[in-house]
Design an enzyme around this catalytic site. Structure first.
Site, mmCIF file in Angstrom:
data_model
loop_
_atom_site.group_PDB
_atom_site.id
_atom_site.type_symbol
_atom_site.label_atom_id
_atom_site.label_comp_id
_atom_site.label_asym_id
_atom_site.label_seq_id
_atom_site.Cartn_x
_atom_site.Cartn_y
_atom_site.Cartn_z
ATOM 1 N N SER A 59 3.128 -1.819 10.509
ATOM 2 C CA SER A 59 4.578 -1.839 10.736
ATOM 3 C C SER A 59 5.235 -3.193 10.441
ATOM 4 O O SER A 59 6.162 -3.607 11.136
ATOM 5 C CB SER A 59 4.912 -1.391 12.162
ATOM 6 O OG SER A 59 4.441 -0.065 12.377
ATOM 7 N N ASN A 84 0.871 -1.176 0.000
ATOM 8 C CA ASN A 84 0.000 0.000 0.000
ATOM 9 C C ASN A 84 0.914 1.233 0.000
ATOM 10 O O ASN A 84 1.465 1.598 1.032
ATOM 11 C CB ASN A 84 -0.897 -0.030 1.247
ATOM 12 C CG ASN A 84 -1.767 1.207 1.359
ATOM 13 O OD1 ASN A 84 -1.886 1.985 0.413
ATOM 14 N ND2 ASN A 84 -2.385 1.393 2.515
ATOM 15 N N TRP A 85 1.064 1.822 -1.169
ATOM 16 C CA TRP A 85 2.008 2.943 -1.289
ATOM 17 C C TRP A 85 1.430 4.260 -0.776
ATOM 18 O O TRP A 85 2.147 5.260 -0.693
ATOM 19 C CB TRP A 85 2.448 3.105 -2.751
ATOM 20 C CG TRP A 85 3.386 2.038 -3.206
ATOM 21 C CD1 TRP A 85 3.981 1.082 -2.429
ATOM 22 C CD2 TRP A 85 3.858 1.812 -4.542
ATOM 23 N NE1 TRP A 85 4.789 0.277 -3.198
ATOM 24 C CE2 TRP A 85 4.727 0.700 -4.497
ATOM 25 C CE3 TRP A 85 3.624 2.434 -5.770
ATOM 26 C CZ2 TRP A 85 5.361 0.216 -5.636
ATOM 27 C CZ3 TRP A 85 4.259 1.942 -6.900
ATOM 28 C CH2 TRP A 85 5.118 0.844 -6.834
ATOM 29 N N GLY A 87 2.751 -1.011 4.368
ATOM 30 C CA GLY A 87 2.832 0.404 4.006
ATOM 31 C C GLY A 87 4.280 0.829 3.823
ATOM 32 O O GLY A 87 4.908 0.539 2.799
ATOM 33 N N HIS A 110 -9.728 1.495 4.991
ATOM 34 C CA HIS A 110 -8.445 1.771 5.648
ATOM 35 C C HIS A 110 -8.635 2.815 6.752
ATOM 36 O O HIS A 110 -9.391 3.767 6.585
ATOM 37 C CB HIS A 110 -7.414 2.256 4.622
ATOM 38 C CG HIS A 110 -6.024 2.225 5.173
ATOM 39 N ND1 HIS A 110 -5.565 3.181 6.033
ATOM 40 C CD2 HIS A 110 -5.019 1.323 5.024
ATOM 41 C CE1 HIS A 110 -4.314 2.882 6.382
ATOM 42 N NE2 HIS A 110 -3.956 1.753 5.782
ATOM 43 N N GLU A 145 -5.771 -4.537 10.711
ATOM 44 C CA GLU A 145 -4.751 -3.514 10.901
ATOM 45 C C GLU A 145 -5.028 -2.729 12.187
ATOM 46 O O GLU A 145 -5.771 -1.732 12.161
ATOM 47 C CB GLU A 145 -4.752 -2.545 9.722
ATOM 48 C CG GLU A 145 -4.418 -3.195 8.400
ATOM 49 C CD GLU A 145 -3.785 -2.187 7.448
ATOM 50 O OE1 GLU A 145 -2.702 -2.467 6.950
ATOM 51 O OE2 GLU A 145 -4.373 -1.110 7.236
#
Ligand code: PGA
Length: 252
Positions: free
Chosen positions: A216, A9-10, A237, A98, A170
């Site tokens: 993370s 996920n940029w 990420g 998200h 998440e």
């Protein structure tokens, strides 16, 4: 055996040149090292580069996801992108729910239901994010929070739709903070999430469901996380922004 799913996920990172050169290099290394059959690899670049990214990955085992979709078909929503627009450039996957979108763009469960509906209508696969805050966890309400998030969104949908979903657990306290949840903590939550799907939709759905962890992940902790029985991969990420780091995670 379910294939592990690894998603980059940029977020709002990487320009045109960075996006295209990353993808070309990644593809080359993945195919040279013959890891393309072993994992499901999905990249989520920014909107302007989805088309070119999809073209670069055409005919490969890697695929592209959008980071968002607007809940309406079309109309006067300046700056937004619709499901049909994304389908018209060949995009078939989308990340929804998200925590950054819930927080900064006030995406409520009701909006998310609309986004899910339109995404399903256009045949998208949905990577749906859920997770508790640090306060929820301190109060020991994390299981309750996650259950409520599912009940107020995905659980509105019928059995036939559920194979369009990948779940990404998440925990918000772990996203972008360097505080990865321990493999044991994540395993417990994933087991719980799977049991909720078992109760709601039955054994086949719950066994087939991919539940990813995000928060993370890096090349040091990925392996121990991915070894857990109910962790079917990761949504990455920060550590996906450098190709070298992302490759190490893929190979974990
Ligand atoms: P992170 O982000 O890996 O930087 O914590 C994960 C995510 O937000 O999906």
């Amino acid at each position: 055996m379910k294939k592990k799913v690894i998603i980059a996920n940029w977020k709002m990172n990487h320009d045109f040149y960075e996006t295209t050169s990353y993808l070309r290099n990644l593809l080359k290394i993945i195919y040279e090292n013959k890891i393309h059959h072993k994992k499901k690899i999905i990249i989520a670049p920014s909107f302007p580069f989805l088309h070119i990214s999809n073209q670069i990955l055409q005919g490969t085992t890697l695929s592209i996801a959008a980071q968002n979709i607007h809940q309406m078909e079309n109309g006067s929503y300046t700056g937004e992108v619709s499901a049909s627009m994304l389908r018209s450039i060949g995009i078939k996957k989308v990340i929804l729910g998200h925590s950054e979108r819930r927080k900064y763009f006030t995406e409520t469960n009701d909006i998310l239901i609309k986004k899910i509906k339109i995404s399903l209508k256009y045949g998208f696969h949905i990577i749906f994010c859920i997770g508790e805050t640090g306060i929820d966890r301190k109060k020991e309400e994390h299981f309750f929070t996650v259950k409520k998030q599912l009940e107020k969104t995905i659980f509105h949908f019928s059995l036939e739709k559920i194979n369009s979903f990948i779940i990404a657990y998440e925990p918000i306290w772990a996203i972008g903070t360097g505080n990865t949840a321990s493999p044991e903590v994540v395993q417990l939550m994933h087991q719980y999430i799977r049991s909720l799907f078992l109760n709601k939709y039955g054994e086949t759905v719950s066994n087939d469901l991919s539940i990813l962890y995000g928060g993370s992940i890096n090349d040091m902790n990925a392996r121990d996380l991915f070894l857990q029985k109910d962790i079917d991969g990761g949504l990455v990420g920060n550590s996906s922004l450098q190709m070298k780091n992302f490759l190490k995670i893929i190979q974990s």
